[in-house]
Design a protein around this motif. Structure first.
Motif, PDB file in Angstrom:
ATOM      1  N   GLN B  65      43.502  37.869  50.753  1.00 13.38           N
ATOM      2  CA  GLN B  65      44.499  39.211  50.755  1.00 13.38           C
ATOM      3  C   GLN B  65      45.835  38.274  50.326  1.00 13.38           C
ATOM      4  OE1 GLN B  65      44.817  42.044  53.232  1.00 13.38           O
ATOM      5  NE2 GLN B  65      46.618  43.108  51.944  1.00 13.38           N
ATOM      6  N   MET B  68      45.804  36.571  47.150  1.00 12.85           N
ATOM      7  CA  MET B  68      45.827  37.353  45.768  1.00 12.85           C
ATOM      8  C   MET B  68      47.151  38.017  45.584  1.00 12.85           C
ATOM      9  SD  MET B  68      43.570  38.656  43.840  1.00 12.85           S
ATOM     10  CE  MET B  68      41.868  38.633  44.964  1.00 12.85           C
ATOM     11  N   GLU B  69      47.834  38.454  46.820  1.00 15.65           N
ATOM     12  CA  GLU B  69      49.331  38.905  46.413  1.00 15.65           C
ATOM     13  C   GLU B  69      50.112  37.763  46.103  1.00 15.65           C
ATOM     14  OE1 GLU B  69      49.666  40.117  50.527  1.00 15.65           O
ATOM     15  OE2 GLU B  69      48.714  42.245  50.221  1.00 15.65           O
ATOM     16  N   ALA B  71      49.273  35.200  44.232  1.00 14.93           N
ATOM     17  CA  ALA B  71      49.100  34.850  42.894  1.00 14.93           C
ATOM     18  C   ALA B  71      49.667  36.006  41.764  1.00 14.93           C
ATOM     19  CB  ALA B  71      47.250  34.931  42.561  1.00 14.93           C
ATOM     20  N   SER B  72      49.432  37.291  42.390  1.00 13.58           N
ATOM     21  CA  SER B  72      50.278  38.332  41.797  1.00 13.58           C
ATOM     22  C   SER B  72      51.758  38.123  41.610  1.00 13.58           C
ATOM     23  CB  SER B  72      49.652  39.661  42.471  1.00 13.58           C
ATOM     24  OG  SER B  72      50.325  40.850  41.618  1.00 13.58           O
ATOM     25  N   HIS B  75      52.349  35.823  39.179  1.00 11.90           N
ATOM     26  CA  HIS B  75      52.179  36.362  37.606  1.00 11.90           C
ATOM     27  C   HIS B  75      53.469  36.853  37.178  1.00 11.90           C
ATOM     28  CE1 HIS B  75      50.114  38.024  34.326  1.00 11.90           C
ATOM     29  NE2 HIS B  75      50.542  39.205  34.703  1.00 11.90           N
ATOM     30  N   SER B  76      54.171  37.810  38.100  1.00 10.96           N
ATOM     31  CA  SER B  76      55.231  38.554  37.693  1.00 10.96           C
ATOM     32  C   SER B  76      56.459  37.738  37.598  1.00 10.96           C
ATOM     33  CB  SER B  76      55.459  39.694  38.626  1.00 10.96           C
ATOM     34  OG  SER B  76      55.771  39.302  39.889  1.00 10.96           O
ATOM     35  N   LYS B 169      55.206  42.232  45.716  1.00  9.78           N
ATOM     36  CA  LYS B 169      54.106  41.213  45.998  1.00  9.78           C
ATOM     37  C   LYS B 169      54.609  40.135  46.697  1.00  9.78           C
ATOM     38  CE  LYS B 169      50.517  43.684  44.426  1.00  9.78           C
ATOM     39  NZ  LYS B 169      49.494  44.068  45.209  1.00  9.78           N
TER      40      LYS B 169
END
Lengths: 130, 210
Positions: B65, B68-69, B71-72, B75-76, B169
Motif C-alpha cells: 500500500q 502504491m501511495e 507511486a501516486s 505521478h502528481s 498521497k
C-alpha cells in the motif's frame, strides 16, 4: 559451555536500510534517516549500478556500528550477499529481510528462518529423542 | 543422578566441595531440566515464530500500500520532485529511533527487546545523550499538546525535503511507512524471542546427544 550473550542496551539506536530507492525514500519519510557529522548515512540505496562489493561493505559497516539496532535489507539484495547474511549470528543489530516492489518476500530464503528450520528436521528430532 | 556425572572424576573426593565451574554447570542443568521448562520453551518458540510469520504477511501488505501511495504521489508531483537526489548530506539526526532493552528470564542467555521511539525532536535526542540534564515536570494536558505539535512538526520537517506543496498521497505514504516501521519492530522482537528459544532448545538437543 556458552558465555552469556551480551545485549548492548541503548536509549537511542538507529535503523539502517539496504534497499531500493522507493523503500529507502519511504522509510526516510518515516523519520529514520540519519546523517552524522562525518556525512555518513544509515542507508544504502541499491540500484542497477550498485556493485556487490558496495552492498557487502555496507552490510559489514551497519552490522558493526554500535549505534544501529536493526538492519533492514531487501530480500533480493540479501540474496546477492547470502553467504554474508547467513554467517551473521549476533542478536544486535537484528537483520530483517523485507520484500521489495518487484520481489515478494519468500520465507524459504530468509536466513534466520532457515537457521531454525534445523529444529524441525528429521535428523535433529530422531537423533536427539532416541 | 545428573549431578554426580557432572562432578569431575579426577581425584575429587565425595566430601570435598566441587569446583565453581562444576557447580555452575549443575545449576544450569537444573534450570534446563526443570519440569515443564522444555515444553514452555517449545511453546514460546512456536508462538513467536507464528507471530513473526503473521507480521511478515502484514508487512508485505502495508508496504504494498505504501509503495502504491508513493507511486501516486510521484505521478502528481513528477519524478524530479520525489527521488533520492534531493537528499542532502547535511548533518541531521534521525527523528525515529529505537530503544534497546535486555530481557532476562532467569537464564544464562538474554534476549533483546526493541522499542520504537517515533518523531523524537533533535533537542530531545540531545537531552537523552546528556545524562546530567534535568527537566521540570509539566501537567499531563500540556504534555499531550506538546507531543502532538512536536510530532506534527517532525513529520512536516521530514516531508519538506521534497518541497513545500505536499500532496495528500505523500502524507498517506508517510503514514503507511510509519505503520510498516511499527510492524518491523514487532518482527524484530519476535525474531529475538524465537532465536532465544531456538538456542536454548538446540543446546538441550546437543546435550541429549552427548
Amino acid at each position: 559451555m556458552a558465555n552469556r550473550a551480551q545485549i548492548p542496551t541503548k536509549s537511542s539506536a538507529l535503523i539502517a536500510m539496504i534497499a531500493d530507492e522507493d523503500t529507502v525514500v519511504g522509510f526516510l519519510l518515516a523519520g529514520v534517516g540519519n546523517v552524522d557529522i562525518r556525512r555518513k548515512t544509515n542507508y544504502l540505496i541499491v540500484d542497477s549500478k550498485t556493485t556487490v562489493k558496495q552492498i557487502e561493505d555496507a552490510f559489514k559497516e551497519f552490522t558493526t556500528r554500535e549505534d544501529i539496532a536493526i538492519v533492514l535489507i531487501s530480500q533480493y539484495v540479501a540474496n546477492m550477499i547470502r553467504f554474508l547474511v547467513d554467517s551473521y549470528n549476533k542478536p544486535v543489530p537484528a537483520i530483517l529481510e523485507i520484500p521489495s516492489k518487484d520481489h515478494p518476500y519468500d520465507p524459504a530464503h530468509d536466513s534466520v528462518l532457515s537457521r531454525v528450520k534445523y529444529l524441525f528436521s528429521t535428523e535433529s528430532v530422531a537423533s536427539g529423542r532416541r | 543422578m545428573e549431578e554426580r556425572h557432572l562432578i569431575p572424576e579426577s581425584g575429587v573426593a565425595a566430601d570435598q566441595e566441587p569446583s565453581q565451574e562444576a557447580v555452575e554447570v549443575v545449576n544450569r542443568r537444573e534450570v534446563r531440566l526443570r519440569p515443564g521448562a522444555e515444553e514452555k520453551l517449545v511453546l514460546q518458540f512456536m508462538d513467536s515464530l507464528n507471530s513473526y510469520l503473521s507480521f511478515s504477511h502484514s508487512l508485505s501488505s502495508t508496504l504494498g500500500q505504501a509503495w502504491m501511495e508513493l507511486a501516486s504521489a510521484r505521478h502528481s508531483m513528477g519524478t524530479a520532485r520525489l527521488n533520492t537526489s534531493l537528499l542532502d548530506l547535511k548533518f541531521h539526526p534521525a527523528s525515529t529511533t529505537l530503544k534497546i532493552a535486555e530481557c532476562d528470564d532467569d537464564s544464562v542467555d538474554a534476549k533483546a527487546r526493541f522499542v520504537l521511539r517515533k518523531w523524537i525532536s533533535s533537542e530531545e535526542v540531545g537531552e537523552d545523550e546528556d545524562s546530567n540534564s534535568t527537566k521540570s515536570p509539566e501537567p499531563a494536558d500540556d504534555d499531550d499538546e506538546v507531543c502532538y505539535s512536536q510530532v506534527r512538526r517532525e513529520r512536516a520537517k521530514s516531508l519538506s525535503v521534497f518541497g513545500i506543496l505536499i500532496p495528500p498521497k505523500l502524507r498517506a505514504a508517510q503514514q503507511s511507512f510509519e505503520r510498516a516501521l511499527e510492524t518491523l519492530v514487532e518482527m524484530a522482537n519476535m525474531q529475538s524471542s524465537f532465536l532465544y528459544s531456538f538456542h536454548q532448545l538446540h543446546q538441550e538437543v546437543e546435550d541429549t546427544k552427548e
